[in-house]
Design an enzyme around this catalytic site. Structure first.
Site, PDB file in Angstrom:
ATOM      1  N   ASN A   9       0.878  -1.168   0.000  1.00 17.63           N
ATOM      2  CA  ASN A   9       0.000   0.000   0.000  1.00 17.63           C
ATOM      3  C   ASN A   9       0.914   1.216   0.000  1.00 17.63           C
ATOM      4  O   ASN A   9       1.485   1.586   1.015  1.00 17.63           O
ATOM      5  CB  ASN A   9      -0.867  -0.040   1.265  1.00 17.63           C
ATOM      6  CG  ASN A   9      -1.840   1.114   1.333  1.00 17.63           C
ATOM      7  OD1 ASN A   9      -1.800   2.027   0.487  1.00 17.63           O
ATOM      8  ND2 ASN A   9      -2.706   1.093   2.325  1.00 17.63           N
ATOM      9  N   ARG A  90      -2.561  -2.110  -3.471  1.00 13.83           N
ATOM     10  CA  ARG A  90      -3.790  -1.375  -3.228  1.00 13.83           C
ATOM     11  C   ARG A  90      -3.779  -0.138  -4.129  1.00 13.83           C
ATOM     12  O   ARG A  90      -2.821   0.634  -4.112  1.00 13.83           O
ATOM     13  CB  ARG A  90      -3.856  -0.939  -1.770  1.00 13.83           C
ATOM     14  CG  ARG A  90      -5.089  -0.122  -1.504  1.00 13.83           C
ATOM     15  CD  ARG A  90      -5.098   0.434  -0.096  1.00 13.83           C
ATOM     16  NE  ARG A  90      -6.339   1.153   0.106  1.00 13.83           N
ATOM     17  CZ  ARG A  90      -6.464   2.174   0.941  1.00 13.83           C
ATOM     18  NH1 ARG A  90      -5.441   2.582   1.644  1.00 13.83           N
ATOM     19  NH2 ARG A  90      -7.622   2.782   1.078  1.00 13.83           N
ATOM     20  N   HIS A 179     -12.818   2.540   0.195  1.00 17.51           N
ATOM     21  CA  HIS A 179     -12.806   1.498   1.251  1.00 17.51           C
ATOM     22  C   HIS A 179     -13.531   0.232   0.784  1.00 17.51           C
ATOM     23  O   HIS A 179     -13.975  -0.575   1.605  1.00 17.51           O
ATOM     24  CB  HIS A 179     -13.533   1.950   2.543  1.00 17.51           C
ATOM     25  CG  HIS A 179     -12.849   3.044   3.299  1.00 17.51           C
ATOM     26  ND1 HIS A 179     -13.543   3.964   4.050  1.00 17.51           N
ATOM     27  CD2 HIS A 179     -11.540   3.351   3.455  1.00 17.51           C
ATOM     28  CE1 HIS A 179     -12.699   4.796   4.623  1.00 17.51           C
ATOM     29  NE2 HIS A 179     -11.477   4.447   4.288  1.00 17.51           N
ATOM     30  N   ARG A 238     -12.066  15.140   7.930  1.00 21.44           N
ATOM     31  CA  ARG A 238     -12.890  15.538   6.763  1.00 21.44           C
ATOM     32  C   ARG A 238     -14.326  15.842   7.170  1.00 21.44           C
ATOM     33  O   ARG A 238     -14.884  15.168   8.033  1.00 21.44           O
ATOM     34  CB  ARG A 238     -12.909  14.414   5.719  1.00 21.44           C
ATOM     35  CG  ARG A 238     -11.585  14.194   5.054  1.00 21.44           C
ATOM     36  CD  ARG A 238     -11.632  12.997   4.117  1.00 21.44           C
ATOM     37  NE  ARG A 238     -10.450  12.182   4.335  1.00 21.44           N
ATOM     38  CZ  ARG A 238     -10.373  10.877   4.070  1.00 21.44           C
ATOM     39  NH1 ARG A 238     -11.395  10.231   3.553  1.00 21.44           N
ATOM     40  NH2 ARG A 238      -9.267  10.219   4.303  1.00 21.44           N
ATOM     41  N   GLU A 381      -7.837  -5.595   5.290  1.00 24.91           N
ATOM     42  CA  GLU A 381      -7.735  -5.238   3.874  1.00 24.91           C
ATOM     43  C   GLU A 381      -6.576  -5.967   3.202  1.00 24.91           C
ATOM     44  O   GLU A 381      -6.666  -6.332   2.036  1.00 24.91           O
ATOM     45  CB  GLU A 381      -7.599  -3.720   3.730  1.00 24.91           C
ATOM     46  CG  GLU A 381      -8.925  -3.018   4.010  1.00 24.91           C
ATOM     47  CD  GLU A 381      -8.809  -1.511   4.159  1.00 24.91           C
ATOM     48  OE1 GLU A 381      -8.348  -1.072   5.233  1.00 24.91           O
ATOM     49  OE2 GLU A 381      -9.179  -0.787   3.233  1.00 24.91           O
TER      50      GLU A 381
END
Ligand code: ADP
Length: 393
Positions: A9, A90, A179, A238, A381
């Site tokens: 990643n 990823r 996601h 955010r 993940e």
């Protein structure tokens, strides 16, 4: 011999990695390189219960990955002996191009690059990771697993913004989600645990970034992140959902530039903007100390969660399973309790004692016999990426 997949990643200044046995599910090694390009970088490699750390300058991603491969040689496990069969990367944005994993060739690299304007912070960094990965490990196939793939086939009703069609098409404006690997993994795990493949599920992935999805029979039918990962739930830094006219207002009357507003919405808002802290553990500490802004901040956070649970139950015409995952979802019983408060009318309840159990295992936290099964399912993940990469070989 076990077959393993190296999962990479690659971020703008970091590389996270894990060597995974996709069948057994174990990580044989994991680590990260961070602060790439800064005066002093940091490398951490964990294998066989041993942690090796280095603090030194890492000039670029190529250098970072070279150091990681050197650590695999020095401290182990030896990649060849560990049976490496693929590298899984990823990639954040697969746009309309990919609804599943893809073996990387030059054409795929071209598409990932073309999609960069839709994910300017992520895709270029992912691309760099792929390029150096292919150069340093040329003998195994490299596979891209996209964060958006699970949401590629959202129904048009959910994926389309009510925007002028021509403009939307010209600039590829639609809901792509993010996601996805986690939402897919968690919803599949819940289905497996309950032994049913016809479930109406809501997954709440609550980490620093946070998103919700509605999944019917294994297929995503709605998700809270949109063109970018800014939309939807309140996150660490955010805004999540906000009236787009706030942008016009801040530009016209606040004299702010587009870049300043981008930075404000993505980096200085959410829990951070509301409470001064983006980490919920700190927010709870502030609340315990009587901080009013922190109390309201947590209220805004859980209110948004309830709003999404209600709307997704309506979108699906019912609800069988509600799952919490990622850093906050897996660990924060106060957030979980707040998210379902008052939702008994939907059949959503949690058992206070079960909710307070701390565990790394997937578990049910609703009372026995409840209409909706509420679960905590730790996401993985890396394992999901490794399994998807394997599925292509
Ligand atoms: P990322 O989106 O960076 O992958 P994670 O899924 O690791 O994030 O989640 C990180 C967040 O999880 C932290 O910012 C913090 O708010 C939250 N978190 C982690 N541990 C706990 C805990 N024990 N209690 C409450 N929140 C936690």
């Amino acid at each position: 011999m076990t077959a393993t997949v190296l999962v990479i990643n690659s971020g703008s200044s970091s590389i996270k990695y894990q060597l995974v046995d996709p069948e057994g599910g174990q990580a044989l090694a994991s680590g990260l390189v961070e602060r790439i390009g800064e005066a002093e970088g940091h490398i951490e490699h964990k294998a066989g219960g041993q942690v090796t750390e280095r603090y030194e300058r890492v000039s670029d991603h190529g250098e970072g990955l070279r150091q990681v491969l050197a650590l695999f040689e020095e401290v182990g496990p030896d990649l060849a002996e560990a049976g490496i069969v693929a590298v899984g990367h990823r990639v954040v944005m697969g746009g309309s191009a990919y609804d599943g994993p893809v073996r990387i060739d030059d054409d795929v690299l071209g598409v990932i690059e073309e999609l960069s304007p839709l994910a300017p912070l992520h895709n270029p960094a992912n691309l760099t990771g792929i390029q150096v990965g292919r150069m340093l490990l040329p003998d195994v196939p490299h596979v891209a697993v996209f964060d958006t793939a699970f949401f590629r086939n959202l129904p048009d009703d959910a994926a389309t913004y009510a925007l002028d069609r021509e403009v939307a098409e010209k600039f590829s404006v639609r809901r792509y989600g993010a996601h996805g690997t986690s939402h897919q993994y968690v919803s599949a795990k819940a289905a497996e645990m309950l032994g049913r493949d016809d479930l109406k599920q809501i997954v709440l992935h609550l980490g620093n970034g946070a998103s919700a999805s509605a999944v019917v029979g294994g297929r995503a039918v709605d998700t809270s992140m949109g063109l970018t990962p800014l939309e939807g739930l309140v996150m660490g830094t955010r805004t999540g959902d906000i009236d787009a006219a706030v942008v016009f207002h801040l530009a016209r009357n606040g004299g702010m530039s587009v870049d300043e507003i981008d930075n404000l919405f993505n980096k200085r808002s959410g829990l951070k903007g509301l409470t001064g802290e983006n980490d919920l553990r700190e927010v709870h500490r502030l609340i315990d100390a009587g901080d009013e802004n922190a109390r309201v901040g947590l209220g805004v956070y859980t209110h948004r969660l309830r709003k999404y649970i209600g709307s997704y139950a309506a979108v699906m015409g019912g609800l069988d399973v509600l799952s919490f995952t990622a850093g906050v979802g897996e660990n924060d019983d106060v957030v979980r309790a707040g998210a379902v408060k008052g939702l008994e009318f939907l059949g959503v309840e949690i058992d206070l004692e079960k909710n307070q159990v701390r565990s790394k295992e997937p578990r049910v936290i609703s009372p026995d016999g409840a209409r909706v099964t509420v679960m905590v399912i730790p996401t993985n993940e890396e394992l999901a990426i490794a399994r998807q990469a394997m599925s292509l070989l």
